[in-house]
Write a protein that holds these residues in place. Structure first.
Motif, PDB file in Angstrom:
ATOM      1  N   GLY A 158      -3.244   2.029  -3.886  1.00 55.48           N
ATOM      2  CA  GLY A 158      -3.021   3.434  -3.581  1.00 55.48           C
ATOM      3  C   GLY A 158      -4.282   4.248  -3.729  1.00 55.48           C
ATOM      4  N   ASP A 159      -4.117   5.572  -3.671  1.00 55.00           N
ATOM      5  CA  ASP A 159      -5.271   6.445  -3.834  1.00 55.00           C
ATOM      6  C   ASP A 159      -5.399   6.854  -5.300  1.00 55.00           C
ATOM      7  N   SER A 160      -6.206   7.858  -5.572  1.00 54.14           N
ATOM      8  CA  SER A 160      -6.501   8.237  -6.955  1.00 54.14           C
ATOM      9  C   SER A 160      -5.284   8.746  -7.717  1.00 54.14           C
ATOM     10  N   LYS A 161      -4.192   9.091  -7.003  1.00 52.96           N
ATOM     11  CA  LYS A 161      -2.997   9.587  -7.696  1.00 52.96           C
ATOM     12  C   LYS A 161      -2.306   8.494  -8.508  1.00 52.96           C
ATOM     13  N   GLU A 187       2.220  14.338  -6.917  1.00 55.07           N
ATOM     14  CA  GLU A 187       2.108  12.950  -6.460  1.00 55.07           C
ATOM     15  C   GLU A 187       1.972  11.971  -7.626  1.00 55.07           C
ATOM     16  N   LYS A 212      -1.357  18.957   2.692  1.00 55.35           N
ATOM     17  CA  LYS A 212      -2.484  18.188   3.210  1.00 55.35           C
ATOM     18  C   LYS A 212      -3.121  18.877   4.416  1.00 55.35           C
ATOM     19  N   ALA A 263      -6.930   1.151  -7.252  1.00 53.37           N
ATOM     20  CA  ALA A 263      -6.980   2.556  -6.859  1.00 53.37           C
ATOM     21  C   ALA A 263      -8.318   3.130  -7.311  1.00 53.37           C
ATOM     22  N   PRO A 264      -8.846   4.086  -6.573  1.00 55.02           N
ATOM     23  CA  PRO A 264     -10.096   4.729  -6.994  1.00 55.02           C
ATOM     24  C   PRO A 264      -9.822   5.752  -8.085  1.00 55.02           C
ATOM     25  N   SER A 297     -10.551   9.247  -9.806  1.00 60.61           N
ATOM     26  CA  SER A 297     -11.059  10.537  -9.337  1.00 60.61           C
ATOM     27  C   SER A 297     -12.162  11.047 -10.261  1.00 60.61           C
ATOM     28  N   THR A 341       2.378  12.018   1.833  1.00 61.80           N
ATOM     29  CA  THR A 341       1.840  13.086   2.669  1.00 61.80           C
ATOM     30  C   THR A 341       2.803  14.263   2.637  1.00 61.80           C
ATOM     31  N   HIS A 374       0.853  -1.191   0.000  1.00 57.55           N
ATOM     32  CA  HIS A 374       0.000   0.000   0.000  1.00 57.55           C
ATOM     33  C   HIS A 374       0.894   1.248   0.000  1.00 57.55           C
ATOM     34  N   ASP A 412       1.335   5.559  -0.307  1.00 60.40           N
ATOM     35  CA  ASP A 412       0.699   6.862  -0.165  1.00 60.40           C
ATOM     36  C   ASP A 412       1.762   7.908   0.125  1.00 60.40           C
TER      37      ASP A 412
END
Length: 213
Positions: A124-127, A100, A66, A146-147, A149, A42, A38, A40
C-alpha cells in the motif's frame, strides 16, 4: 453507488452482493494467486443537492479530497487488486471524513479471508504506516510493503543517505522487463530499522530500508 439527477443515493444492500462475490468467484474460477494484494483508497466528490444516506451506508462528508475540492462533500472507496493479473478482488465504501490510516486493519482482515491460510503480503501507500497498523499486521502474521511518509522519515534523514553504503540487488521492475539490459533501472537498497511510538508509551520496531533507482 448510484446517482440520479444530482442527488446522492446509496447503493441498495442487494447491489453489494454481486460486487462482494466477484473477488472470491474470480479467485476460484481462474486460480488467482492472492498472497500479494495491493490496497488503496480514493475519494469521490459529490455535486448537487442530496439527502443523507441511510444508516449503514457511506455518508457524504467533508474530508481530504484527492481532486482538491474541499468545498465539496465526498464519499470514499477502497479497493484491493491481486498482483496476479491486477484483478480487483475486494472493495469497501467509507464515509467522506473517514481517515485512511484507520481503515487499514479492517481491510487487512477482509483480505486475510481471501488469502486463506497462506501468509499474505499487503502492499500500500504511506497510510499503511502507523504503530497500530503495523502491530496488527505483525500480530496477524501479515507481511507488508509501504513507503514511510515524511512524518516518520525526515528530509534530512533522506538527504544523509549514501549510495556507497547500499547494496545493489538483482531486481528488474515489471516496466523494465522488456527493455535491453543496458536500459533497465538499477536498484540499490540499505536495510534499516524504524521505531514507532504508540499510545500509552508503547514502542515497536520494524525492519525498513532505503532504496535507490
Amino acid at each position: 453507488m448510484t446517482g440520479s439527477a444530482g442527488r446522492w443515493m446509496p447503493s441498495p444492500p442487494h447491489l453489494d452482493l454481486p460486487a462482494g462475490s466477484v473477488g472470491p468467484a474470480a479467485i476460484e474460477a481462474f486460480g488467482l494467486e492472492v498472497t500479494r494484494l495491493h490496497w488503496d483508497m480514493t475519494s469521490i466528490s459529490l455535486h448537487g443537492d442530496y439527502d443523507e444516506a441511510e444508516p449503514g451506508f457511506a455518508q457524504p462528508r467533508f474530508g481530504h479530497p484527492k481532486d482538491r475540492r474541499p468545498d465539496l462533500k465526498q464519499v470514499q472507496a477502497g479497493i484491493a487488486v491481486a498482483a496476479d493479473g491486477a484483478i480487483p478482488v475486494f472493495h469497501r465504501s467509507y464515509d467522506g471524513a473517514a481517515g485512511e490510516v484507520g481503515q487499514v486493519i479492517g481491510a487487512m482482515r477482509g483480505l486475510q479471508k481471501l488469502a486463506g491460510p497462506q501468509q499474505m503480503l499487503m502492499v500500500g501507500d504511506s497510510k499503511l504506516i502507523s504503530y497500530a497498523n503495523l502491530s496488527a499486521m505483525e500480530g496477524a502474521d501479515v507481511a507488508f510493503i509501504a513507503p514511510a511518509s515524511k512524518h516518520y522519515v525526515s528530509a534530512e534523514t533522506l538527504a544523509g543517505q549514501k549510495l556507497s553504503a547500499a547494496t545493489r540487488v538483482d531486481y528488474v521492475a515489471g516496466r523494465d522487463a522488456g527493455e535491453p539490459a543496458d536500459r533497465r533501472g538499477v536498484w540499490h537498497v540499505r536495510e534499516d530499522v524504524m521505531t514507532l511510538a504508540g499510545d500509552g508509551g508503547r514502542v515497536g520496531s520494524w525492519c525498513g530500508g532505503f532504496s535507490w533507482w
